[in-house]
Design a protein around this motif. Structure first.
Motif, short mmCIF file in Angstrom:
data_model
loop_
_atom_site.label_atom_id
_atom_site.label_comp_id
_atom_site.label_asym_id
_atom_site.label_seq_id
_atom_site.Cartn_x
_atom_site.Cartn_y
_atom_site.Cartn_z
N ASP A 15 0.79 -1.18 0.11
CA ASP A 15 0.04 0.05 0.03
C ASP A 15 0.87 1.34 -0.09
N LYS A 16 2.06 1.17 0.90
CA LYS A 16 2.84 2.28 0.80
C LYS A 16 3.42 2.71 -0.62
N TRP A 17 3.94 1.49 -1.05
CA TRP A 17 4.65 1.66 -2.32
C TRP A 17 3.73 2.27 -3.32
N ALA A 18 2.56 1.65 -3.50
CA ALA A 18 1.51 2.17 -4.44
C ALA A 18 1.30 3.77 -4.27
N ASN A 26 -7.13 0.85 -7.18
CA ASN A 26 -7.80 -0.09 -7.79
C ASN A 26 -6.84 -0.65 -8.81
N ARG A 27 -5.82 -0.46 -8.96
CA ARG A 27 -4.77 -1.09 -10.04
C ARG A 27 -3.78 -2.14 -9.37
N ILE A 28 -3.95 -2.50 -8.00
CA ILE A 28 -3.49 -3.58 -7.46
C ILE A 28 -4.22 -4.86 -7.39
N ILE A 29 -3.56 -5.75 -7.72
CA ILE A 29 -4.43 -7.08 -7.71
C ILE A 29 -3.50 -7.98 -6.65
N ALA A 30 -4.14 -8.58 -5.75
CA ALA A 30 -3.60 -9.85 -4.80
C ALA A 30 -4.14 -11.05 -5.52
N PHE A 53 -7.82 -6.75 1.77
CA PHE A 53 -7.94 -6.54 0.43
C PHE A 53 -8.78 -5.37 0.17
N ASP A 54 -9.83 -5.63 0.55
CA ASP A 54 -11.15 -4.69 0.45
C ASP A 54 -11.03 -3.21 1.14
N TYR A 56 -8.14 -2.09 1.65
CA TYR A 56 -7.04 -1.24 0.53
C TYR A 56 -7.63 -1.11 -0.72
N SER A 57 -8.79 -1.34 -1.29
CA SER A 57 -9.32 -1.39 -2.41
C SER A 57 -8.70 -1.88 -3.47
N TRP A 58 -8.05 -2.81 -3.05
CA TRP A 58 -7.43 -3.84 -4.17
C TRP A 58 -8.29 -5.05 -4.76
N HIS A 59 -8.09 -5.39 -5.87
CA HIS A 59 -8.93 -6.36 -6.76
C HIS A 59 -8.11 -7.55 -6.05
N TRP A 60 -8.75 -9.00 -6.20
CA TRP A 60 -8.42 -10.00 -5.64
C TRP A 60 -8.73 -11.36 -6.38
N ALA A 61 -8.06 -12.43 -6.37
CA ALA A 61 -8.47 -13.47 -7.05
C ALA A 61 -7.86 -14.74 -6.23
#
Length: 117
Positions: A15-18, A26-30, A53-54, A56-61
């Motif tokens: 998250d910090k790096w992003a 929303n460009r990060i995916i776990a 993940f939610d 951080y508002s990341w996508h996930w699979a």
């Protein structure tokens, strides 16, 4: 021991790096996260990860699902070892409808709840 706070702390550098590089969340995916379905606490681990993940508002699979050679991460099957009738039906090609083996269980519920958000 991984609880929600430990997972959040572990993932915080991403998250910090992003943020440092102006990468929208929303460009990060776990992707490809998971756990052997028979591990004690697997349902809580999945719920906690999805929650982080939610947050951080990341996508996930999640990984994997209905693998053809191993059922350790087939969360539909629940937390217990598969019964021999499942394997017998699979070998004979009698298992034509996956809903026949879907069971209500905490692992499947954690994923369904996350997907429904």
């Amino acid at each position: 021991m991984f609880d929600k706070e430990a997972l959040k702390d572990f993932l915080q550098p991403v998250d910090k790096w992003a943020k440092d590089h102006n990468i929208p969340a929303n460009r990060i995916i776990a992707e490809e996260f998971g756990i052997n379905r028979m591990e004690k606490g697997a349902d809580q681990y999945l719920s906690d990860l999805i929650s982080v993940f939610d947050e951080y508002s990341w996508h996930w699979a999640f990984y994997t699902f209905r693998e053809d050679s191993w059922e350790g991460m087939d969360y539909q099957l629940g937390e217990q070892p598969s019964k021999w009738k499942y394997w017998e039906a699979l070998e004979k090609g009698e298992l034509t409808n996956r809903e026949q083996v879907e069971v209500d269980n905490p692992l499947w519920d954690a994923l369904k709840n996350g997907l429904e958000k």
